[in-house]
Design a protein around this motif. Structure first.
Motif, mmCIF file in Angstrom:
data_model
loop_
_atom_site.group_PDB
_atom_site.id
_atom_site.type_symbol
_atom_site.label_atom_id
_atom_site.label_comp_id
_atom_site.label_asym_id
_atom_site.label_seq_id
_atom_site.Cartn_x
_atom_site.Cartn_y
_atom_site.Cartn_z
ATOM 1 N N ASN A 39 86.614 45.066 -75.026
ATOM 2 C CA ASN A 39 87.480 45.223 -73.922
ATOM 3 C C ASN A 39 87.035 46.698 -73.499
ATOM 4 O OD1 ASN A 39 88.502 44.618 -76.207
ATOM 5 N ND2 ASN A 39 90.700 45.775 -75.180
ATOM 6 N N VAL A 40 87.455 47.517 -74.359
ATOM 7 C CA VAL A 40 87.358 49.554 -74.952
ATOM 8 C C VAL A 40 86.899 49.849 -73.811
ATOM 9 C CG1 VAL A 40 87.516 50.822 -76.229
ATOM 10 C CG2 VAL A 40 88.592 49.085 -77.157
ATOM 11 N N VAL A 41 85.124 48.917 -73.604
ATOM 12 C CA VAL A 41 84.010 49.855 -73.198
ATOM 13 C C VAL A 41 84.564 49.424 -71.495
ATOM 14 C CG1 VAL A 41 82.030 49.446 -71.922
ATOM 15 C CG2 VAL A 41 82.766 49.312 -74.498
ATOM 16 N N TYR A 42 85.259 48.405 -70.913
ATOM 17 C CA TYR A 42 86.056 48.278 -69.607
ATOM 18 C C TYR A 42 87.047 49.752 -69.362
ATOM 19 C CZ TYR A 42 84.405 44.298 -69.022
ATOM 20 O OH TYR A 42 83.598 42.971 -68.386
ATOM 21 N N ILE A 43 87.738 50.672 -70.239
ATOM 22 C CA ILE A 43 89.405 51.150 -70.236
ATOM 23 C C ILE A 43 87.899 52.926 -69.941
ATOM 24 C CG2 ILE A 43 90.858 52.360 -71.398
ATOM 25 C CD1 ILE A 43 91.329 49.509 -70.478
ATOM 26 N N ARG A 44 87.041 53.263 -70.867
ATOM 27 C CA ARG A 44 85.807 53.522 -70.587
ATOM 28 C C ARG A 44 85.898 54.229 -69.503
ATOM 29 N NH1 ARG A 44 81.525 53.443 -74.557
ATOM 30 N NH2 ARG A 44 82.827 52.082 -75.366
ATOM 31 N N TRP A 45 85.130 52.995 -68.687
ATOM 32 C CA TRP A 45 83.851 52.835 -67.752
ATOM 33 C C TRP A 45 85.443 53.079 -66.548
ATOM 34 C CZ3 TRP A 45 82.112 47.530 -68.324
ATOM 35 C CH2 TRP A 45 80.679 47.541 -68.771
ATOM 36 N N LEU A 46 86.443 52.859 -66.168
ATOM 37 C CA LEU A 46 87.924 53.165 -65.533
ATOM 38 C C LEU A 46 88.347 54.629 -66.033
ATOM 39 C CD1 LEU A 46 90.309 50.546 -65.478
ATOM 40 C CD2 LEU A 46 88.285 51.104 -64.918
ATOM 41 N N GLU A 47 88.296 55.576 -66.788
ATOM 42 C CA GLU A 47 88.085 57.219 -66.954
ATOM 43 C C GLU A 47 86.927 57.568 -65.869
ATOM 44 O OE1 GLU A 47 89.084 59.767 -70.310
ATOM 45 O OE2 GLU A 47 87.222 58.637 -70.686
ATOM 46 N N SER A 48 85.889 56.842 -66.084
ATOM 47 C CA SER A 48 85.075 57.694 -65.225
ATOM 48 C C SER A 48 85.077 57.710 -64.336
ATOM 49 C CB SER A 48 83.607 56.859 -65.833
ATOM 50 O OG SER A 48 83.216 57.838 -66.969
ATOM 51 N N ALA A 49 85.615 56.428 -64.098
ATOM 52 C CA ALA A 49 85.942 56.266 -62.298
ATOM 53 C C ALA A 49 87.054 56.943 -61.787
ATOM 54 C CB ALA A 49 86.167 54.218 -62.072
#
Length: 149
Positions: A39-49
């Motif tokens: 789940n933490v990976v999704y939060i990092r992806w949202l940051e990049s987006a």
């Protein structure tokens, strides 16, 4: 702003309502002990987006240190399906609401392998004066850029 033309089949259609699309490969190390993307990976992806969305608008609000920049007030993610390696995700981002000092950003995480949206996210960004250590009114250049869809 039109969606990129060089996207794999299905992505443009699924994310046609989003201002920017960020493409990220799923890495082997993104998975956890349960064998799916953590789940933490999704939060990092949202940051990049979010960064890509901000970079799509010309404004004095920048990612440079000091001065006026964005600060994350909250982030939320609803997970709809599991993701596994190997895969590639395409994250659509758009503004949902533009307030006096904050912007609500919606995200959709699309799996290339599953040909489906696997998560929805929401980020609240505040325009922040780092020198004064306080929120400031959204500059007109940023507001106009976000409203120009």
């Amino acid at each position: 702003m039109p969606v990129q033309d060089n996207l794999p089949p299905g992505v443009s259609e699924a994310l046609r309502e989003y201002r920017t699309i960020t493409t990220i490969p799923v890495q082997w190390g993104d998975m956890d002990a349960f064998g799916h993307v953590n789940n933490v990976v999704y939060i990092r992806w949202l940051e990049s987006a979010r960064v890509d969305l901000l970079d799509s608008v010309t404004s004095e609000v920048t990612m440079a240190t000091g001065g006026i920049g964005p600060i994350l007030a909250s982030v939320h993610c609803d997970y709809k399906r599991q993701l596994h390696f190997p895969d590639t995700v395409h994250i659509g981002s758009r503004t949902e609401r533009i307030g006096r000092t904050s912007v609500d950003v919606e995200h959709a995480v699309f799996s290339q392998n599953q040909q489906a949206v696997v998560a929805f996210g929401k980020s609240v960004l505040v325009v922040f004066d780092y020198a004064a250590n306080r929120p400031v009114r959204i500059p007109e250049s940023l507001r106009a850029g976000f409203e120009d869809k």
